[in-house]
Design an enzyme around this catalytic site. Structure first.
Site, short mmCIF file in Angstrom:
data_model
loop_
_atom_site.label_atom_id
_atom_site.label_comp_id
_atom_site.label_asym_id
_atom_site.label_seq_id
_atom_site.Cartn_x
_atom_site.Cartn_y
_atom_site.Cartn_z
N GLU A 104 30.17 34.49 5.89
CA GLU A 104 29.02 33.79 6.46
C GLU A 104 28.54 34.48 7.74
OE1 GLU A 104 26.83 31.73 6.00
OE2 GLU A 104 27.43 30.02 4.80
N ASP A 108 27.31 26.61 11.82
CA ASP A 108 26.69 25.85 12.89
C ASP A 108 27.01 24.36 12.65
OD1 ASP A 108 25.00 24.97 14.87
OD2 ASP A 108 23.21 25.93 14.12
N ARG A 170 16.50 40.46 12.26
CA ARG A 170 17.77 40.62 11.54
C ARG A 170 18.41 41.97 11.86
NH1 ARG A 170 18.42 36.58 7.69
NH2 ARG A 170 16.54 35.80 6.69
P1 5GP Z 1 24.58 25.29 9.24
O1 5GP Z 1 23.92 24.47 10.30
O2 5GP Z 1 24.42 24.67 7.88
O3 5GP Z 1 26.04 25.55 9.56
O4 5GP Z 1 23.84 26.68 9.22
C1 5GP Z 1 22.78 26.87 8.34
C2 5GP Z 1 22.12 28.18 8.51
O5 5GP Z 1 21.22 28.01 9.60
C3 5GP Z 1 22.96 29.39 8.86
O6 5GP Z 1 23.52 30.05 7.74
C4 5GP Z 1 21.91 30.26 9.53
O7 5GP Z 1 21.16 30.94 8.55
C5 5GP Z 1 21.03 29.21 10.22
N1 5GP Z 1 21.44 29.10 11.62
C6 5GP Z 1 22.22 28.19 12.21
N2 5GP Z 1 22.35 28.43 13.53
C7 5GP Z 1 21.59 29.53 13.78
C8 5GP Z 1 21.31 30.31 14.96
O8 5GP Z 1 21.78 30.07 16.08
N3 5GP Z 1 20.47 31.37 14.79
C9 5GP Z 1 19.93 31.70 13.59
N4 5GP Z 1 19.13 32.76 13.54
N5 5GP Z 1 20.18 31.01 12.46
C10 5GP Z 1 21.01 29.94 12.56
#
Ligand code: 5GP
Length: 179
Positions: A104, A108, A170
């Site tokens: 991953e 987050d 990216r």
């Molecule tokens: P989750 O909140 O489900 O753990 O993360 C979901 C997705 O949100 C991650 O795979 C990533 O693509 C995006 N994401 C979460 N936090 C960040 C961040 O701080 N920066 C960016 N660019 N994407 C994030």
């Protein structure tokens, strides 16, 4: 340090290229040790954010493995995910009875990973572990296991090394915060 200005937005580096490279080498060594005796390791990179990390990490591995990709689309935006996930590209590999390491970019809220793990478990892998480049445990909504992590971060929105903002940034070689 403010490094760049693009469309009125500056980027402040929070993890340098050197720190990233060092961490990837360390993780590659650790994973190679842990899987030294394991047969049939399948590394799964989650499209698109984890690709840069997965490619760099895989080049540090000294053990045999196969590489596959799973594509997902999350509802909401990368800065405001809703936790509803859809598979847009499935694996080409049958992972039943294989050792799976899911790569991953960032964990987050954990909602995306939670969905992916549930999905992958139904395919009966022999083992299933998670390696994430960034971990933000303070933002967790879903309790998910993280076996390997690059860096633990506090609550901030970061870009670079695969992570985007509206599909941009990216290719940054660093992790940065948008100002
Ligand atoms: P989750 O909140 O489900 O753990 O993360 C979901 C997705 O949100 C991650 O795979 C990533 O693509 C995006 N994401 C979460 N936090 C960040 C961040 O701080 N920066 C960016 N660019 N994407 C994030």
């Amino acid at each position: 340090m403010i490094v760049k200005k693009e469309e009125e937005r500056s980027l402040e580096i929070v993890i340098t290229e050197e720190e990233i490279n060092k961490k990837v080498v360390q993780l590659g060594y650790l994973i190679s040790q842990d899987y030294a005796q394991a047969k049939e390791l399948v590394i799964i990179a989650v499209l698109r954010g984890s690709v840069y990390f997965a490619v760099d990490l895989s080049r540090q591995l000294t053990i045999p493995f196969t590489l596959d990709f799973i594509g997902i689309s999350s509802y909401g935006t990368s800065s405001d995910p809703l936790g509803i996930v859809r598979i847009t590209k499935d694996l080409d590999t049958n992972i039943a009875q294989k050792n799976v390491l899911l790569i991953e970019d960032i964990v987050d809220t954990g909602l995306t990973l939670n969905y992916l793990l549930k999905n992958l478990r139904t395919r009966n892998p022999l083992s299933l572990r998670v390696c994430t480049f960034l971990d933000m445990p303070g933002r967790r909504i879903a309790a998910v296991p993280v076996d390997y992590r690059g860096f633990e971060m506090s609550d901030m929105f970061v870009v670079g090394y695969g992570l985007d903002y509206n599909e941009r940034y990216r290719n940054l070689k660093v992790i940065a915060v948008l100002k």
